[in-house]
Design a protein around this motif. Structure first.
Motif, short mmCIF file in Angstrom:
data_model
loop_
_atom_site.label_atom_id
_atom_site.label_comp_id
_atom_site.label_asym_id
_atom_site.label_seq_id
_atom_site.Cartn_x
_atom_site.Cartn_y
_atom_site.Cartn_z
N VAL A 1 -21.60 83.20 65.48
CA VAL A 1 -20.29 83.63 65.98
C VAL A 1 -19.31 82.47 65.83
CG1 VAL A 1 -20.96 83.03 68.36
CG2 VAL A 1 -19.01 84.55 67.94
N THR A 2 -18.15 82.77 65.23
CA THR A 2 -17.10 81.77 65.03
C THR A 2 -16.15 81.80 66.21
OG1 THR A 2 -17.22 82.03 62.62
CG2 THR A 2 -15.21 81.05 63.52
N LEU A 3 -15.82 80.61 66.74
CA LEU A 3 -14.99 80.50 67.94
C LEU A 3 -13.61 79.95 67.56
CD1 LEU A 3 -17.75 78.97 70.21
CD2 LEU A 3 -16.96 81.34 70.18
N THR A 4 -12.57 80.72 67.88
CA THR A 4 -11.20 80.35 67.53
C THR A 4 -10.38 80.22 68.82
OG1 THR A 4 -11.37 81.57 65.45
CG2 THR A 4 -9.16 81.06 66.23
N PRO A 5 -9.85 79.02 69.12
CA PRO A 5 -9.16 78.82 70.40
C PRO A 5 -7.75 79.40 70.47
CG PRO A 5 -9.21 76.77 69.14
CD PRO A 5 -10.03 77.76 68.38
N SER B 1 -12.65 77.00 58.00
CA SER B 1 -12.96 75.65 57.55
C SER B 1 -13.11 74.66 58.70
CB SER B 1 -11.88 75.15 56.59
OG SER B 1 -10.64 74.98 57.26
N CYS B 2 -12.59 75.00 59.87
CA CYS B 2 -12.69 74.06 60.99
C CYS B 2 -13.13 74.71 62.30
CB CYS B 2 -11.36 73.33 61.19
SG CYS B 2 -9.99 74.39 61.67
N ASP B 3 -13.06 76.03 62.42
CA ASP B 3 -13.53 76.67 63.66
C ASP B 3 -15.04 76.50 63.78
OD1 ASP B 3 -10.99 77.48 64.23
OD2 ASP B 3 -11.27 79.55 63.59
N ASN B 4 -15.49 76.20 64.99
CA ASN B 4 -16.92 76.00 65.22
C ASN B 4 -17.68 77.32 65.17
OD1 ASN B 4 -16.48 73.32 65.48
ND2 ASN B 4 -16.91 73.18 67.67
N VAL B 5 -18.91 77.26 64.67
CA VAL B 5 -19.79 78.42 64.59
C VAL B 5 -21.05 78.13 65.38
CG1 VAL B 5 -21.07 79.98 63.09
CG2 VAL B 5 -18.90 79.02 62.31
N LEU B 6 -21.42 79.04 66.27
CA LEU B 6 -22.64 78.89 67.06
C LEU B 6 -23.66 79.93 66.60
CD1 LEU B 6 -21.28 78.39 70.72
CD2 LEU B 6 -21.84 76.66 68.99
N SER B 7 -24.90 79.47 66.44
CA SER B 7 -26.00 80.38 66.09
C SER B 7 -26.49 81.10 67.34
CB SER B 7 -27.15 79.59 65.47
OG SER B 7 -27.73 78.74 66.44
N GLY C 1 -17.15 86.96 65.70
CA GLY C 1 -15.97 86.16 66.02
C GLY C 1 -15.48 86.38 67.45
N ILE C 2 -15.06 85.29 68.09
CA ILE C 2 -14.38 85.35 69.40
C ILE C 2 -13.08 84.60 69.26
CG2 ILE C 2 -14.48 84.74 71.84
CD1 ILE C 2 -17.49 84.92 71.76
N ILE C 3 -11.98 85.32 69.41
CA ILE C 3 -10.65 84.74 69.18
C ILE C 3 -9.86 84.78 70.49
CG2 ILE C 3 -8.52 84.87 67.84
CD1 ILE C 3 -10.15 86.53 65.76
N HIS C 4 -9.47 83.62 70.95
CA HIS C 4 -8.66 83.51 72.17
C HIS C 4 -7.19 83.42 71.77
CE1 HIS C 4 -7.26 82.10 76.10
NE2 HIS C 4 -6.59 81.16 75.45
N GLY C 5 -6.36 84.12 72.52
CA GLY C 5 -4.92 84.03 72.30
C GLY C 5 -4.20 83.86 73.62
#
Length: 229
Positions: A96-100, A107-113, A221-225
Motif C-alpha cells: 500500500v502506497t501512503l500519500t500525505p 517515486s517518493c511516496d512510501n510503500v508498506l508491505s 493506496g491511502i491518500i490523505h488530503g
C-alpha cells in the motif's frame, strides 16, 4: 469292430479339441467385455469429479456495494488500530502506497508491505514520508505516528460525505488519483470541516484506493488530503 472303435476314438478327440477352442473363445470374450466395461466407468468418474469442482464467478468491477464493503473493512481496522486485520486487506504483491497530501508521487511516496503493516504498532523506526506543506520540512516519524496524523486523523467512519471514484474537494495540491492508479477504484471520505469556527478551513479527506487481485479488492493506496494555505 476295430474300425467302429477307431471311429469312436476319433470322434471323442474331435469333441475335446472343439470344446477347448470354444472355451478359449468364451474366456477371451469375457475378458474383452470386462476391459471394455471398465473404460466408461473410469471416464464417468473423471467427468463427475471435474463437474463437482465449483467455479468462482469473476468479480463485478462495477459493483459499488462490494467496493464499499471492502473500504468499510479498512476503515474499521484503522479505527480499532487492528493492523493485523488491516494487513490482510493490503495488496499481497503491490503493498500500500501512503500519500500525505493529495498528490500521489510513486517515486517518493512510501510503500508498506503486508508484513510491515501487520507490525506497524511495534515498529519504532523513524521514516521520512515526504515534505510538510507550507514549511517544506521533512515529515519524519514512526509508521504509527504517521497513521495517526496523515491517515486516521479523525474518525472517517463518521464522515458526512462519501464519494466513489469522485474527488469531493480540491485544494492547492494536485488531485491525480485517477492517473496514479489507472487500474484502480477509490472511495473518498470527506469532512467539510471539523471546527465550525474555522468555517471549512480545516476540511480533510481520506481516499482508499483498491485494485483487483485473485478476484477480490485489495488496498493499494491511502491518500490523505486537507486544507492547506
Amino acid at each position: 469292430m476295430k474300425r467302429a472303435a477307431l471311429m469312436t476314438v476319433l470322434a471323442l478327440l474331435c469333441g475335446l479339441v472343439l470344446g477347448s477352442m470354444v472355451g478359449l473363445s468364451l474366456s477371451s470374450s469375457n475378458n474383452s467385455a470386462a476391459v471394455s466395461s471398465s473404460i466408461p466407468t473410469v471416464a464417468y468418474n473423471q467427468h463427475t469429479y471435474a463437474s463437482a469442482v465449483p467455479t468462482e464467478p469473476p468479480l463485478d468491477v462495477n459493483d459499488n456495494t462490494l467496493l464499499l464493503e471492502r473500504a468499510s473493512q479498512v476503515l474499521e481496522a484503522l479505527k480499532q488500530e487492528d493492523y493485523s486485520a488491516l494487513s490482510q486487506l493490503v495488496h499481497p504483491r503491490r503493498g500500500v502506497t501512503l500519500t500525505p497530501y493529495s498528490t500521489v508521487d510513486h517515486s517518493c511516496d512510501n510503500v508498506l508491505s503486508q508484513d510491515q503493516v501487520a507490525g506497524l504498532a511495534e515498529d519504532k523506526q523513524l521514516y521520512t514520508w515526504g515534505l510538510a506543506v507550507g514549511s517544506g520540512s521533512p515529515i519524519r516519524c514512526t509508521s504509527k505516528d504517521y497513521f495517526a496524523r496523515y491517515v486516521f486523523n479523525t474518525d472517517y467512519t463518521e464522515a458526512p460525505q462519501v464519494g466513489i471514484d469522485t474527488v469531493l474537494i480540491s485544494g492547492n495540491a494536485l488531485e491525480n488519483v485517477a492517473d496514479a492508479y489507472p487500474n484502480g477504484r477509490f472511495v473518498e471520505y470527506h469532512f467539510p470541516g471539523i471546527d465550525p469556527a474555522l468555517e471549512g478551513f480545516d476540511w480533510c479527506s481520506l481516499k482508499l484506493v483498491f485494485e483487483i487481485w485473485n478476484n477480490d479488492w485489495y488496498l493499494v493506496g491511502i491518500i490523505h488530503g486537507e486544507w492547506t494555505s
